[in-house]
Design a protein around this motif. Structure first.
Motif, PDB file in Angstrom:
ATOM      1  N   ASP A  78      -6.346 -10.027   3.954  1.00 24.93           N
ATOM      2  CA  ASP A  78      -6.495  -9.875   2.509  1.00 24.93           C
ATOM      3  C   ASP A  78      -7.434 -10.935   1.937  1.00 24.93           C
ATOM      4  OD1 ASP A  78      -5.026  -7.617   2.040  1.00 24.93           O
ATOM      5  OD2 ASP A  78      -3.182  -8.657   1.503  1.00 24.93           O
ATOM      6  N   GLU A  94      -2.030  -2.053   4.162  1.00 22.48           N
ATOM      7  CA  GLU A  94      -0.613  -2.216   3.845  1.00 22.48           C
ATOM      8  C   GLU A  94       0.227  -1.256   4.686  1.00 22.48           C
ATOM      9  OE1 GLU A  94       0.792  -4.397   1.956  1.00 22.48           O
ATOM     10  OE2 GLU A  94      -0.885  -5.225   0.819  1.00 22.48           O
ATOM     11  N   LEU A 142      -4.503 -12.125  -5.133  1.00 25.10           N
ATOM     12  CA  LEU A 142      -5.179 -10.831  -5.242  1.00 25.10           C
ATOM     13  C   LEU A 142      -5.161 -10.321  -6.680  1.00 25.10           C
ATOM     14  CD1 LEU A 142      -3.821  -9.030  -2.046  1.00 25.10           C
ATOM     15  CD2 LEU A 142      -6.143  -9.875  -2.404  1.00 25.10           C
TER      16      LEU A 142
END
Length: 204
Positions: A78, A94, A142
């Motif tokens: 990520d 994911e 994120l």
């Protein structure tokens, strides 16, 4: 005692300890009962393990360490793509993580259940909270990037809540669903729900 005899004795102790911890939980588990089931003395246990906590850790780390490694790799992936634009397709990893975690949890399902439901009083009773904290930190980073792209602010409560929900979903799954194939099917739906919720709810 030969090396082979040591290995056999340790294996018997671990097998007996799994039964004991699964039935009584860490706090109420008895080293004497473990010895009785394993057919050894308490001295034999202390030859291999410092105490009951270390014996418990020897067992549940079979699942905890691989899970931690999988989550750490996921977080690194990520971070390497954190500057990209966000969309549903960006979160296919994911689903890949979900499949990997289900494989780990169900390969060691007894140990998973011990860690998640029988660890009170041990040094690992907060293991789920540790993983939640790691995910929350990652998702917060994120979300910050995503918020800048959208010209909005991060809803920190939703980041926290979704991080909890993520981990709780696996806990509920492994403790209620016995079939690994069904678990993977359910996990995919759960992750699609979580990803959609993440995209729709973390900004304000």
């Amino acid at each position: 005692m030969s090396t082979k005899e040591k290995e056999e004795t340790k294996a018997k102790i671990i097998a007996a300890a799994k039964e004991e911890f699964s039935e009584y939980g860490f706090e109420k588990a008895s080293l004497r009962r473990i010895c009785s089931k394993a057919g050894c003395t308490t001295g034999a246990i202390y030859f291999f393990f410092k105490d009951k906590d270390e014996l418990f850790g020897e067992i549940v780390n079979q699942v905890l360490i691989p899970v931690q490694h999988a989550v750490a790799e996921h977080i690194m992936d990520d971070k390497n793509s954190i500057s990209q634009n966000f969309s549903d397709s960006d979160f296919e990893h994911e689903i890949a993580l979900a499949d990997k975690l289900v494989d780990i949890l169900y390969t060691h399902r007894q140990e998973s259940i011990m860690l998640l439901t029988k660890s009170a009083g041990s040094s690992l009773e907060k293991a789920p909270d540790m993983i939640i904290a790691e995910l929350e930190k990652e998702y917060g980073e994120l979300a910050t990037v995503y918020a800048k792209q959208e010209g909005k602010k991060v809803d920190e409560y939703m980041v926290h809540w979704l991080s909890h929900l993520h981990v709780e979903a696996y806990i509920h799954l492994v403790t209620h669903e016995e079939d690994v194939k069904a678990a993977k099917e359910r996990t995919r739906k759960i992750m699609l729900f979580l990803v959609k919720g993440w995209l729709d709810c973390i900004l304000m």
